[in-house]
Design an enzyme around this catalytic site. Structure first.
Site, PDB file in Angstrom:
ATOM      1  N   HIS A 220      -8.021  -4.784  -2.335  1.00  0.00           N
ATOM      2  CA  HIS A 220      -7.807  -5.981  -3.152  1.00  0.00           C
ATOM      3  C   HIS A 220      -7.217  -7.102  -2.293  1.00  0.00           C
ATOM      4  CE1 HIS A 220      -3.846  -4.148  -2.900  1.00  0.00           C
ATOM      5  NE2 HIS A 220      -3.329  -5.315  -3.223  1.00  0.00           N
ATOM      6  N   HIS A 276      -6.767  -5.696   1.498  1.00  0.00           N
ATOM      7  CA  HIS A 276      -5.911  -4.626   1.997  1.00  0.00           C
ATOM      8  C   HIS A 276      -5.862  -3.515   0.951  1.00  0.00           C
ATOM      9  CE1 HIS A 276      -3.451  -7.670  -0.077  1.00  0.00           C
ATOM     10  NE2 HIS A 276      -2.623  -6.701  -0.427  1.00  0.00           N
ATOM     11  N   ARG A 286       5.445   7.941  -0.824  1.00  0.00           N
ATOM     12  CA  ARG A 286       5.694   6.668  -0.140  1.00  0.00           C
ATOM     13  C   ARG A 286       6.273   5.674  -1.139  1.00  0.00           C
ATOM     14  NH1 ARG A 286       2.645   1.746   0.474  1.00  0.00           N
ATOM     15  NH2 ARG A 286       3.038   0.727   2.482  1.00  0.00           N
TER      16      ARG A 286
END
Length: 340
Positions: A220, A276, A286
């Site tokens: 996106h 990205h 994460r």
């Protein structure tokens, strides 16, 4: 009580009809033009030491030129000595982990348990019709105007306020420099991007048992002016550079800055809002926190250059178009919808 969202149960039909592919997702993926983008390397983004902005004019001007160059050539860069203390960043990470460890049923009733506005807790991708469109992550997407001590999470509210205040001032500084470098009105951001128009997004990417098939966050671009990202050291962020997916090497000293769609339009394509994504990890979770530097909905985005690449549009119009496209097509079209 399980803390992670019930991905398997909610998206069972997508898992059941997984398309067999010979090439793992993290090596090859089709982009919108059906060209194949292949990851070739892990790289370090341009790294800019912002303390040089406090030195004499030659150093200051060179630092500003580097910021503009990275925004034109990469659309992404890292900043160090950025003025946000390690203490605030570590506190933010600690509070964020504590928040995501809460039972899923409490997080999904965020207005009742956490006093965030309804709809601020998000997970998965409701519009996904195949695994390639599914984001294996959960997030709290919070308007800064909503940030206050949150129920049993008073320290989270205080930490978010501290983080947002320091990051807001960094965003204004960077936006002012970028405006100056394209000869645009530099007071535009002080007038239109106010604390009550910006957002904070806390992301959590749980370990994914089918990491080769699913993204943590699908490819996106960001629908804002600038995004400032603080991430942990797990890695997983990737971006397109020269037609290839590049893996970003985490730097514990740095924050990541990326250009959003609005800045690309406002700068008449001088600065680049690039695609990205985040890839999943089969073993390790994460965390990241993103600050989205946005204008008020009524702000008109208009290039000062002629001929202009894009017609003028309001931020409200842009967001509504993006949402309509996601609902109808399963993904965002973005700036191509607004070409002059």
């Amino acid at each position: 009580m399980d803390a992670d969202p019930p991905f398997h149960e909610a998206y069972k039909t997508l898992f059941d009809k997984t398309i067999e592919r010979n090439t793992p997702r993290n090596q090859l993926i089709d982009n919108k033009d059906n060209e194949q983008l292949v990851i070739v390397e892990e790289c370090e983004l341009p790294l800019i030491d912002l303390s040089r902005l406090n030195l004499g004019e030659p150093e200051r001007e060179e630092c500003k030129a580097e910021i503009a160059r990275a925004s034109k050539e990469w659309g992404f860069f890292q900043v160090m000595k950025h003025g946000i203390s390690t203490e605030i960043l570590e506190k933010m990470r600690f509070e964020q982990e504590r928040l995501f460890k809460q039972p899923f049923h409490e997080k999904s009733k965020e207005d009742k348990y956490l006093r965030f506005s309804a709809g601020s807790y998000r997970w998965g991708t409701p519009s996904a019709t195949n695994l390639k469109q599914l984001s294996w992550s959960e997030a709290f997407h919070i308007p800064l105007i909503d940030i206050s001590p949150s129920g049993g999470f008073d320290s989270l509210g205080t930490t978010m306020e501290q983080f947002a205040a320091t990051v807001s001032s960094l965003a204004q500084k960077l936006a002012g420099i970028l405006a100056e470098k394209v000869s645009h009105k530099s007071t535009f951001f002080q007038e239109n991007c106010l604390p009550n128009t910006c957002y904070l997004r806390m992301n959590h990417y749980p370990p994914c048992p089918i990491a080769s098939e699913v993204f943590g966050l699908t490819p996106h671009t960001d629908s804002d002016f600038l995004t400032i990202l603080h991430q942990d050291q797990v890695g997983g962020l990737q971006l397109v550079k020269d037609g290839r997916w590049i893996s970003v090497k985490p730097n514990p000293e740095a924050l990541i800055i990326n250009i959003g769609d609005l800045f690309q339009a406002w700068s008449n394509d001088a600065y680049k809002s690039v695609q990205h994504r985040v890839v999943t990890n089969p073993l390790v979770e994460r965390f990241s926190t993103a600050y989205f530097f946005c204008p008020s909905y009524d702000t008109v985005i208009q290039s000062s250059c002629e001929p202009s690449v894009y017609r003028k549009f309001s931020f409200r119009e842009y967001r509504e178009q993006v949402q309509a496209d996601v609902q109808k097509l399963g993904s965002k079209i973005g700036l191509p919808r607004f070409l002059a």
